[in-house]
Structures are given as C-alpha cells and as structure tokens.
Design an enzyme around this catalytic site. Structure first.
Site, PDB file in Angstrom:
ATOM      1  N   THR A 148       0.821  -1.217   0.000  1.00 37.48           N
ATOM      2  CA  THR A 148       0.000   0.000   0.000  1.00 37.48           C
ATOM      3  C   THR A 148       0.854   1.266   0.000  1.00 37.48           C
ATOM      4  O   THR A 148       0.318   2.365  -0.031  1.00 37.48           O
ATOM      5  CB  THR A 148      -0.897   0.052   1.254  1.00 37.48           C
TER       6      THR A 148
ATOM      7  N   GLU B 194      -2.009  -8.642   9.954  1.00 34.98           N
ATOM      8  CA  GLU B 194      -3.207  -9.187  10.587  1.00 34.98           C
ATOM      9  C   GLU B 194      -3.926 -10.185   9.686  1.00 34.98           C
ATOM     10  O   GLU B 194      -4.842 -10.868  10.131  1.00 34.98           O
ATOM     11  CB  GLU B 194      -4.157  -8.057  10.991  1.00 34.98           C
TER      12      GLU B 194
ATOM     13  N   ASP C 102      -0.358  -3.347  18.981  1.00 33.27           N
ATOM     14  CA  ASP C 102      -0.436  -2.902  17.589  1.00 33.27           C
ATOM     15  C   ASP C 102       0.273  -1.559  17.394  1.00 33.27           C
ATOM     16  O   ASP C 102      -0.088  -0.778  16.522  1.00 33.27           O
ATOM     17  CB  ASP C 102      -1.893  -2.820  17.089  1.00 33.27           C
TER      18      ASP C 102
ATOM     19  N   CYS D 118     -14.333  -3.030   5.379  1.00 32.90           N
ATOM     20  CA  CYS D 118     -14.762  -2.067   4.359  1.00 32.90           C
ATOM     21  C   CYS D 118     -16.213  -1.633   4.552  1.00 32.90           C
ATOM     22  O   CYS D 118     -16.549  -0.478   4.319  1.00 32.90           O
ATOM     23  CB  CYS D 118     -14.597  -2.658   2.956  1.00 32.90           C
TER      24      CYS D 118
ATOM     25  N   LYS E 247       2.826   5.588  16.394  1.00 32.26           N
ATOM     26  CA  LYS E 247       1.556   5.325  17.074  1.00 32.26           C
ATOM     27  C   LYS E 247       1.643   5.468  18.592  1.00 32.26           C
ATOM     28  O   LYS E 247       0.690   5.880  19.225  1.00 32.26           O
ATOM     29  CB  LYS E 247       1.106   3.895  16.755  1.00 32.26           C
TER      30      LYS E 247
HETATM   31 CA    CA Z   1      -1.303  -3.526  12.649  1.00 33.07          CA
END
Ligand code: CA
Length: 714
Positions: free
Chosen positions: A185, A203, A330, A640, A357
């Site tokens: 991506t 994941e 995560d 989605c 993060k």
């Molecule tokens: Ca992740």
C-alpha cells in the site's frame, strides 16, 4: 552511478522549465538524488514528502499569512471513477501524478487538470484470475520518481516501473507471491539507485515481515532484509537476524512473527542509508507470540515496532531503535520519518524525527541510531517514560494485562497514523495530526493452540477491539511539537478523531485536511486559524504546493480514504457516516488553489445517510444471524462495510443492498464467491459456502431491521 553523472544537467533542466511556459507534455528529465535532495526547488514536488528529507515543507512564500484571504480555487477536476483517495501526488515539470482507486496512475496538467495519460495496472483482473483474497486496501499512498520513471506498488503485490513521459510500463516485478494474503500500500521510496518497499498485512495471515530493495533501472531485486528472524535450525541470513533471535522464544517462525513495513520509508542522502519504521507483532499479544514458562511472554522481539537503518547499497544492518519492546498493542512504527539538521545543545546533529503510534516523539541521531530525546506528544499510559541512559522504554506490568482487562492508550490506531506530518525548519516545529483514543485489552480464555493461526484475525487477544475516548482529552489535535525543546509549542484541538495530512510552507503557513471536508490553514508560529475552504466532502490526503509559470498552487485530492473511513470500529463519533459521507453519493475531485483564483467549483450534493431496508418477506433466524456475524467479522467484511454493517464511506451499506434481500443466492454468490466486482475493489472469498452466505444474509437483515428501528426513533 549513471544517474549521478547526469546530476550536472539537473539544475539546467530546472531552470529551463521555469523560464518556458507551462509545458503541455511530460518531460523526460532524469531525476537524480541531487535533485531529490534540493530543498530550495519550489517548482516541483518530487518525492512522497517533497524531497528525500520528507519534510513536506516548501520554502515558497508567495502565498503567506498576510495574503491568504485571496487564496481561491484556480481549477478543479472531477474524478468520478475514484472512491478512496489517500495518496500524495508528485509534480514534475508542471505535470501532476497521483494514484487513485485500484492503483490507477493519473498524469495531468498541474495548471489546468487536463489528463495526459492514465496507467491501469489491472489489479481487479489479477485478483479475480488468481482468486486472491485481498481486503481493505483499494488504493496506495503514493508514487516515487527517479531517472525517467515513476514507480508504483500495487495492492496485489507488484512493483511497476512506468515511463514518466509516456505512461507506458517499462518493467514489472512480483514482490509478493500470487497467493499471498499480504498487500503493498506504500509509496515506494527511491534513492541511491534503489527502490525500497516492504509488505503490509500482518493481521491477514502468518507473516515474516521484510523490506526489499530493487534496482531502479531494471526492477531486479537487489537485497532483502527480514524484520523478524526465521527458524534458527535453518541458519540466519546475517548477524542482525542472529541477534534478533536471542530476543524471541517458542516457535515464533510458525506464524512468522509479523513486523510489516507498510509505510514510513526514508532515504537518507547524507549517509546513503534507508531509514524505515517496522510494524507490530503477529499476533499482537507477546504472550502468544513469544511465550514464557510463567505465561507472561518473553523478550523484546526485535525488530518489531522499530526504526531501522540499512546501508542502501548492500542492505547491511546499521542500527535500530525499538519503540515498543515486547510489542503487544499494535504499536507499529510505520509513520512518516522526517530528516533534518538540528542544533541541539550547541552541536549540529543529523536527526530523524518520528511520531509513531505509541505517542512518543523521537529525535534520533541518524548517524548512530542513538535516541537524543523521546517525550510524549499525546496522552500515553503504556510506558512511563523513555529512559535515555538505558535507551529503553520503562513499561509498567499493567500494560501487559497480566491481571485481566486493561485500558491502554494510545489506542491500536495510535496517537498518530500515516496521515502526513510536516516540519518547518523556519519555525523549528513539527506539525502532527494527532488522535486520542484508548483500547481495552484482555486475553483471559484465549485459545493458544494452533487453531487461531489460520484465522483472519491473528490478534492473540480474547475480546474484540474496544475503542474508547480518553476522559478529559480532546478527540484529536493538530499538534505543533518542538523537537529541540522537547515539548508541544501549540495545539489546535478538533472535535473529531481522524485529522488528515499536513503541509508547511515558507509563508508561515501550515495546512491541514479535515474529515469534515474543510481544508484549513494556520499561522505556523502560533496555531491561529487564517483560512479555510469547505470542499463539501471529507478529506484525508495531505495538500501539496508547487509553482508553475510563476504561480504558486496549493492542491488537494478531495475524498475520504484509509482505514478510518470504513467505520470498521464503529459508526457515529468514530465513523465517517457522522458527516453524511455516503458511498457513491459525492464527487471526488482535485482542487488547485491560487491567489485570486477564479474557478467556480460546483457545490457537492448534501450529506446523505444510509436508509436500512426492512425486508418483510424475510424471516430472521437469530442463530443464523449470530453465525453470520462471525463470518462478517472473521472474513473482514467489516473492514470495508463497517462495524455492525453500518458503512462509513468506503464501501456500500449492505443493509440497503439488493443482493442481501430475500430471494435466491445467485447474485450474492457471483459477487462474494466468484469475484464479479473485483474491479471495483470488492475482494473474492472462494472459501465461503452457501450456508455462510445464508447466515450472512440473516445477519445483514437483522442489522437492517435494528438500524431501521433506531432511525425511526430519532
Ligand atoms: Ca497492525
């Protein structure tokens, strides 16, 4: 080396393009590392973060704090075939290049919007042919250019070299096996003659994360480096892997260990090295991934959640900084990495600036990998502090939820995601789109036998991911952080979580995209709002600026995108349905602004909301609906179509969908099992049985009924 010699001609070509009228065709200019490192070029936007330094700062100051009230649309272009827009474009010699849905690359005039060419890598076709199940990402975050080419990484795992002038493919390299559950991506990063990419999708299945460098001329793979070590019985690829293996236990290689590199790639031209961030563990929970006899989990699990530097030419390991030891939350470190030269304690330091993060802002010496400072830029309780002496985080036991449920922040979405930060060397401030949420973790009753490994959600936690606000903290902010003083200089609080990307300019401006549809500009020195424009549709992509024919433009892709736009973790305050951005309703656009612009941009349609349909001919069976809910979650439908079947904006709201009404299963089977809509980004799920589809229908009908009730009560 060939490109280095051509450097001599770079400045001449830049000068020529500035003097001539805006060209109506793409140039075949050879883009070099020298040009990519030139921060004084105000004409182009040559790399994801504008230059190799990834600062997203242009020194151009034609548009500035005093005249910004005159900033108006100069031209716009409808993009009717687009849905999710996340990419940062490139501008080269007056041509604007961006990636849209299904990784289509568009080249158009940066002064009129006229299309020159579109390159379609036929991602939907490839996915249907190979029955590849890929979910979630129908787009990429951008492109790279080098020499006479443009580079694109596709969703289905290919790296493609395209001639920048003609839009024709020059080479294609398969970076992921055809049957892989992983995806690409990222905007590829190019430097030193190599293109760097890495895998995404931890994941989605067992993964041993990697980065690989490809030759920019031929697309041939030059080297590959793994983020986690492999099976020790097979020997290690290099000493960095052997060292990492000492920080793991159990049989981590059976599920790969994780550690994606899906974003956050930087080429450091001063030290000829790639610096990049790595992903979370797979599964998230260290107790499962790297078990110990006392059941508490063991080891730092290098090189998860780290910033890593590799020699660009050989791929040899240079240094790393682990930002979440024993990663369990995560907390990937895949956010933008910005390079700068800063004077700290009287000494000039070459630094990497990183706000991952986990909520800490890192200033890292990029020659040695030593952390100079790491202070919180957002609320964080997972770590007490980063200890500069030991160069480690101090993580309280509670963060590993040994005694049951714990509420940890930042959330699994992080205090900052891939949404672009920008650094203004004049103010010395970094501008970070910040979001404040917490996640509740627990693992009581978790089955840790092999049965979880092949499940879609390899998270290793017992309950779903519950997101909660942090009491007393605003949902989101534009945070201006001072990396020398190691503190927040100013902050603009938002009444939403998902702030979009930022841009900084020499006009003392910082721009930010908002999910509300507004593009705003602030005085970069103090955060005072100086301008806003309402595009009428949510924004995620960062704006960029460039100068063609003596005129400075600020351009932005209009349309929401990314993980947050799906409502995967809930609607309402967490979702994109809040503003009425509904799938298929509003026109995606590219709007370019200039001083005294005169374009009339038509108004968008009014906000629209899903109207769940109650199918009177359908009798809902609660047991079947419960089974359908399992399919909906474990096969990723929610990523989605939204949690609880309430769509964000990324995909249709299934509660209104004809295919889920009573009747035979033919349409549903064609779409879900056979891949009739892969070209629109709907993945293929060949393993789902008719019973699965029936159960799914019971679930969707139940959600529609309950949703319709809720609507009626308002
Ligand atoms: Ca992740």
């Amino acid at each position: 080396m060939k490109f280095r010699r051509l450097n001599l001609f770079g400045p001449l070509l830049v000068a020529a393009s500035l003097c001539a009228a805006a060209p109506l065709h793409a140039s075949d200019r050879n883009i070099t590392d020298k040009e990519l490192s030139d921060t004084s070029n105000t004409a182009d936007w040559l790399a994801y973060g504008r230059t190799h330094y990834e600062q997203r700062f242009s020194p151009v100051n034609d548009i500035n704090v005093s005249n910004i009230s005159k900033l108006k649309p100069a031209w716009y272009k409808p993009l009717p075939e687009e849905n999710s827009l996340t990419s940062t474009p490139l501008v080269v010699d007056g041509i604007y290049y961006f990636t849209g849905n299904m990784n289509r690359v568009h080249a158009l005039s940066a002064t009129t919007g006229k299309t020159l060419w579109i390159f379609d890598p036929k991602v939907g076709e490839k996915i249907r042919e190979k029955k590849q199940r890929r979910v979630f990402w129908i787009y990429s975050r951008g492109l790279a250019t080098y020499g006479d080419k443009i580079f694109l990484a596709t969703w289905d795992g290919r790296l493609i070299g395209i001639n920048r002038k003609t839009g024709k493919q020059v080479w294609e390299t398969r970076a992921l096996p055809k049957n892989s559950a992983l995806q690409l991506t990222m905007a590829p990063k190019v430097g030193g003659g190599k293109i760097l990419i890495g895998n995404g999708g931890t994941e989605a299945g067992p993964t041993r994360g990697w980065v690989a460098a490809y030759d920019a001329e031929t697309g041939r793979e030059d080297w590959r480096w793994y983020i986690v070590p492999g099976d020790p019985r097979l020997g290690f690829e290099d000493p960095s892997q052997e060292a990492a293996a000492k920080t793991w236990s159990g049989k981590w290689w059976e599920h790969g260990g994780g550690g994606n590199a899906w974003h956050g790639f930087t080429y450091d031209p001063d030290l000829d090295q790639f610096i990049f961030g790595t992903g979370n563990g797979s599964p998230w929970n260290r107790k499962v991934r790297s078990p110990s006899e006392d059941g508490k989990g063991w080891g730092d699990n290098l090189y998860l959640s780290s910033v890593v530097a590799l020699d660009a030419q050989t791929g040899a390991y240079k240094w790393s900084v682990q930002q979440a030891p024993g990663e369990t939350w995560d907390y990937n470190s895949n956010m933008d990495i910005t390079l700068a030269d800063l004077k700290i304690d009287g000494k000039n330091r070459k630094v990497a600036l990183h706000a991952p993060k986990n909520g800490f802002f890192y200033v890292i010496d990029r020659a040695t990998g030593k952390v100079i400072s790491a202070e919180k830029f957002a609320k964080a309780n997972w770590s007490s502090k980063f200890d500069l002496k030991t160069q480690r985080h101090v993580v309280p036991d509670s963060s590993f939820f040994y005694d049951g449920e714990e509420n940890i922040y930042p959330s699994v979405f992080g205090a900052h995601s891939w949404h672009s930060q920008s650094f203004n060397p004049q103010t010395g401030l970094m501008y970070i789109p910040t979001q404040n949420l917490s996640t509740t973790f627990a693992d009581k009753g978790l089955k840790t036998d092999s049965s979880w490994r092949n499940k879609a959600w390899t998270l290793g936690i017992a309950v779903g991911v519950t997101m909660k606000a942090i009491p007393g903290v605003p949902k989101g902010s534009l945070t201006a952080y001072d990396p020398i003083k190691q503190k927040i200089a100013w902050k603009v609080d938002h009444d939403f979580y998902w702030g979009g990307g930022t841009l900084s300019t020499g006009g003392n401006l910082v721009f930010q995209s908002e999910p509300t549809g507004k593009l705003k500009a602030y005085d970069a020195r103090n955060g005072k709002k100086v301008w806003e424009y309402d595009t009428g549709l949510g924004l995620t992509s960062a704006p960029i600026t460039y100068k063609v024919g003596g005129k400075q433009y600020v351009a932005v892709l209009v349309g929401p995108g990314g993980a947050f736009s799906s409502n995967a973790f809930g609607s309402g305050e967490l979702g994109f349905d809040l503003w009425g951005w509904k799938y298929g309703v509003h026109e995606r656009r590219l709007i370019a602004f200039a001083l005294d612009g005169t374009a009339k941009v038509p108004a968008q349609k009014a906000p629209a909301f899903a109207k769940p349909v109650v199918d009177k001919n359908f009798k809902i069976d609660d047991d079947k609906a419960a089974k359908g809910a399992g399919v909906y979650a474990l096969d990723f439908c929610l990523l989605c179509h939204g949690g609880g079947a309430v769509s964000g904006v990324k995909a249709p709201d299934l509660r209104e969908s004809e295919a889920f009404m009573s009747g035979n299963l033919d349409t549903l089977r064609e779409i879900v099992v056979k891949g009739a809509l892969t070209e629109r980004g709907m993945p293929i799920f060949p393993h789902l049985s008719d019973d699965d589809l029936k159960n799914l229908r019971h679930y969707i009908r139940k959600q529609a009924r309950d949703g319709a009730k809720n609507n009626a009560s308002h």
